[in-house]
Design a protein around this motif. Structure first.
Motif, PDB file in Angstrom:
ATOM      1  N   ASP A   1       0.850  -1.291   0.122  1.00  0.00           N
ATOM      2  CA  ASP A   1       0.024   0.024  -0.050  1.00  0.00           C
ATOM      3  C   ASP A   1       0.789   1.262  -0.045  1.00  0.00           C
ATOM      4  N   ALA A   2       1.953   1.210   0.766  1.00  0.00           N
ATOM      5  CA  ALA A   2       2.783   2.213   0.739  1.00  0.00           C
ATOM      6  C   ALA A   2       3.474   2.625  -0.482  1.00  0.00           C
TER       7      ALA A   2
ATOM      8  N   ASN B   1       2.464   1.804  -3.291  1.00  0.00           N
ATOM      9  CA  ASN B   1       1.387   2.245  -4.482  1.00  0.00           C
ATOM     10  C   ASN B   1       0.776   3.654  -4.044  1.00  0.00           C
ATOM     11  N   ASP B   2       0.836   4.071  -2.748  1.00  0.00           N
ATOM     12  CA  ASP B   2       0.676   5.420  -2.461  1.00  0.00           C
ATOM     13  C   ASP B   2       1.999   6.542  -2.988  1.00  0.00           C
ATOM     14  N   ASN B   3       3.143   5.886  -2.650  1.00  0.00           N
ATOM     15  CA  ASN B   3       4.044   6.701  -3.184  1.00  0.00           C
ATOM     16  C   ASN B   3       4.249   6.961  -4.910  1.00  0.00           C
TER      17      ASN B   3
ATOM     18  N   GLY C   1       1.451   9.194  -5.522  1.00  0.00           N
ATOM     19  CA  GLY C   1       2.105  10.618  -5.530  1.00  0.00           C
ATOM     20  C   GLY C   1       2.651  11.238  -6.345  1.00  0.00           C
TER      21      GLY C   1
END
Length: 80
Positions: free
Chosen positions: A5-6, A8-10, A13
């Motif tokens: 998830d991190a 994918n979030d990165n 962003g």
């Protein structure tokens, strides 16, 4: 799962930042993250439609190639 998830979030962003970098000068105003998300969604949808049309044209061309040729009665056909 949190690591994925991190990541994918990165990536998201980075995509938002890149979208803002490209489109902000063209719009002449500051873009919010939501503006950038909407632009990404619209551009993705636009190219999705183009891909769908391309697939439909290829399918139609394949079907036309398989159909028996019709005799030309001397009429001229102008497709637009």
């Amino acid at each position: 799962m949190k690591r994925l998830d991190a990541a994918n979030d990165n990536d998201a962003g980075k995509q938002i930042a890149r979208t803002r970098q490209i489109w902000q000068p063209r719009t002449g105003r500051d873009l919010t993250d939501e503006d950038a998300r909407q632009i990404m969604h619209n551009v993705t949808g636009f190219f999705g439609v183009l891909a769908e049309w391309s697939r439909a044209e290829r399918l139609a061309a394949a079907n036309d190639a398989a159909a028996p040729a019709k005799p030309n009665d001397g009429e001229v056909r102008h497709d637009r």
